[in-house]
Design a protein around this motif. Structure first.
Motif, mmCIF file in Angstrom:
data_model
loop_
_atom_site.group_PDB
_atom_site.id
_atom_site.type_symbol
_atom_site.label_atom_id
_atom_site.label_comp_id
_atom_site.label_asym_id
_atom_site.label_seq_id
_atom_site.Cartn_x
_atom_site.Cartn_y
_atom_site.Cartn_z
ATOM 1 N N PHE A 120 0.207 -2.960 -13.432
ATOM 2 C CA PHE A 120 1.152 -4.057 -13.614
ATOM 3 C C PHE A 120 0.505 -5.390 -13.234
ATOM 4 N N GLU A 121 -0.219 -5.425 -12.129
ATOM 5 C CA GLU A 121 -0.812 -6.676 -11.676
ATOM 6 C C GLU A 121 -1.975 -7.103 -12.558
ATOM 7 N N GLN A 122 -2.671 -6.139 -13.136
ATOM 8 C CA GLN A 122 -3.730 -6.497 -14.081
ATOM 9 C C GLN A 122 -3.141 -7.146 -15.326
ATOM 10 N N TRP A 123 -1.965 -6.683 -15.731
ATOM 11 C CA TRP A 123 -1.289 -7.328 -16.862
ATOM 12 C C TRP A 123 -0.825 -8.726 -16.487
ATOM 13 N N LEU A 124 -0.210 -8.855 -15.295
ATOM 14 C CA LEU A 124 0.361 -10.128 -14.895
ATOM 15 C C LEU A 124 -0.714 -11.176 -14.622
ATOM 16 N N SER A 143 4.760 6.583 -16.165
ATOM 17 C CA SER A 143 3.905 5.558 -16.747
ATOM 18 C C SER A 143 4.732 4.396 -17.286
ATOM 19 N N THR A 144 4.295 3.171 -16.986
ATOM 20 C CA THR A 144 4.974 1.970 -17.455
ATOM 21 C C THR A 144 4.541 1.647 -18.877
ATOM 22 N N SER A 145 5.526 1.505 -19.772
ATOM 23 C CA SER A 145 5.213 1.208 -21.172
ATOM 24 C C SER A 145 5.677 -0.177 -21.591
ATOM 25 N N GLY A 146 6.288 -0.923 -20.682
ATOM 26 C CA GLY A 146 6.750 -2.261 -21.012
ATOM 27 C C GLY A 146 7.322 -2.953 -19.798
ATOM 28 N N SER A 156 4.092 -14.229 -5.524
ATOM 29 C CA SER A 156 4.127 -13.168 -4.515
ATOM 30 C C SER A 156 5.015 -12.056 -5.047
ATOM 31 N N LEU A 157 4.507 -10.828 -5.054
ATOM 32 C CA LEU A 157 5.235 -9.695 -5.627
ATOM 33 C C LEU A 157 5.830 -8.825 -4.525
ATOM 34 N N PHE A 158 7.081 -8.402 -4.722
ATOM 35 C CA PHE A 158 7.766 -7.526 -3.794
ATOM 36 C C PHE A 158 8.291 -6.333 -4.590
ATOM 37 N N TYR A 159 7.794 -5.137 -4.268
ATOM 38 C CA TYR A 159 8.105 -3.943 -5.040
ATOM 39 C C TYR A 159 9.290 -3.192 -4.432
ATOM 40 N N SER A 160 10.189 -2.785 -5.308
ATOM 41 C CA SER A 160 11.370 -2.046 -4.890
ATOM 42 C C SER A 160 10.994 -0.605 -4.542
ATOM 43 N N MET A 192 0.080 -5.177 -22.466
ATOM 44 C CA MET A 192 1.229 -4.346 -22.152
ATOM 45 C C MET A 192 1.913 -4.063 -23.487
ATOM 46 N N PRO A 193 2.266 -2.801 -23.771
ATOM 47 C CA PRO A 193 2.821 -2.474 -25.095
ATOM 48 C C PRO A 193 4.003 -3.337 -25.501
ATOM 49 N N ALA A 194 4.891 -3.668 -24.558
ATOM 50 C CA ALA A 194 6.076 -4.441 -24.923
ATOM 51 C C ALA A 194 6.539 -5.265 -23.726
ATOM 52 N N VAL A 195 7.017 -6.484 -23.999
ATOM 53 C CA VAL A 195 7.571 -7.354 -22.962
ATOM 54 C C VAL A 195 8.894 -7.911 -23.481
#
Length: 382
Positions: free
Chosen positions: A283-287, A217-220, A266-270, A293-296
């Motif tokens: 992530f895209e909903q945040w962007l 899970s992404t937290s920041g 344009s997003l490119f995922y690793s 997002m808890p922390a940036v």
């Protein structure tokens, strides 16, 4: 009109007459109805003052007096016009008949400047109201092989281009200006004015973001300024990166407003990161949608440009903080004397910033830069 004597075509006389026509041109450029009389001087008539013998100078002065008799020039005071050496009386030369004077040198009309030709083309040929013409006239667009009128006529076609959805600014430029894609760069205000809109409807090329999502899970989110540092961070599994989505932010591009729109980025995922659809969507909903997002964080070079990026990121994303795990060792290196001066790393042009808005950066980082210099991000990895 009687024919002018042949000696008028001599180099010294043409030099004087052309200098006077230059003054007519300057007066017209300023919007003046006529040019003022000018004192005889070396700057006005170099050939006269370069004569080696007084007799040669008297001969040229005689021709000047005859020019006055012909009405091409006026000499004052009158006694100077009658005297053999009237040039010793500090005479002034006037231009009583500009049309005849121009005809004598073959310059019937003033050669207009590039800016004048552009403004004339805009106000004559642009399809738009006065406010649009005022804006467009402030942009002097020059394209080799194409006249200002032809360029303005192509600008008029913006109205038809605006009917096609999804076009980028450089696509529009290529379609309008003979395949040249960069003509409209930095000219969005011109486009908006022509179309009568508040903003240019054609976005610039989308910003390309490289994203490495955290496994789990992404937290920041951690924006990383330099490509090498991003790559090293994406390859490591250090606890400091746990839960963080890494985003390669190339300089100020990461702070652009268009970054937060789907058309502007344009997003490119690793493949090294998480590719789960739910995490990608989060992530895209945040962007793009502004979800929380808890922390940036931001981590980049410890220099004025890095601090400026942090400040502008905060303007686009809110409460962005300088990433302490990355900046703390950089700060320690500065305090230990391991920094470099701006001139040592080709950073002379960087402008200082008083504050970023981040408490940690403003208290612990910004105050060091003037005294201790800079540190590059690439020296550090976790």
């Amino acid at each position: 009109m009687n024919a002018l004597p042949a000696w008028i075509d001599s180099d010294p006389v043409q030099e004087l007459l052309n200098a006077l026509v230059d003054r007519l041109d300057s007066a017209q450029t300023r919007g003046s109805a006529k040019a003022q009389a000018v004192s005889l001087s070396k700057a006005l008539w170099p050939s006269f003052y370069s004569q080696p013998f007084e007799s040669d100078r008297e001969a040229l002065w005689l021709q000047a007096r005859e020019l006055a008799t012909l009405g091409l020039i006026a000499l004052t005071p009158e006694r100077a016009a009658r005297a053999t050496v009237g040039y010793d009386m500090s005479p002034k030369i006037g231009m009583p008949d500009p049309a005849r004077l121009r005809a004598a040198v073959g310059r019937l009309e003033r050669v207009k400047s590039v800016g004048e030709l552009w403004r004339e083309a805009v106000y004559t040929h642009l399809e738009g109201d006065e406010s649009a013409k005022k804006v467009v006239s402030g942009y002097n667009i020059e394209i080799e092989g194409h006249s200002p009128v032809s360029i303005v006529q192509r600008i008029n076609k913006l109205h038809s281009e605006a009917k096609t959805s999804g076009l980028l600014l450089r696509e529009v430029s290529s379609r309008l200006f003979w395949g040249m894609s960069k003509v409209l760069d930095q000219r969005e205000r011109l486009v908006a004015a022509v179309l009568g809109l508040d903003e240019c409807p054609f976005p610039a090329s989308p910003i390309q973001l490289q994203v490495n999502l955290s496994q789990g899970s992404t937290s920041g989110v951690l924006f990383v300024e330099n490509a090498m540092s991003f790559e090293k961070a994406a390859r490591r599994t250090s606890v400091e990166y746990r839960g963080l989505a890494l985003v390669f932010a190339s300089g100020f591009k990461a702070s652009a407003t268009r970054l937060r729109s789907e058309e502007g980025a344009s997003l490119f995922y690793s493949r090294r990161g998480c590719m789960e659809p739910t995490e990608v969507a989060r992530f895209e909903q945040w962007l793009f949608q502004g979800n929380q997002m808890p922390a940036v964080y931001f981590w980049g070079d410890l220099d004025w440009e890095g601090m400026r990026i942090l400040a502008t990121l905060r303007a686009s994303f809110g409460n962005v903080e300088a990433w302490q795990p990355g900046y703390d060792p950089m700060r320690e290196r500065l305090l230990a004397g391991g920094g470099h001066r701006p001139e040592a790393a080709d950073k002379r042009g960087q402008r200082s910033i008083a504050a970023t808005g981040c408490l940690y950066a403003d208290a612990q980082l910004v105050p060091l830069l003037d005294t201790f210099g800079f540190v590059d991000q690439e020296l550090f990895s976790l």
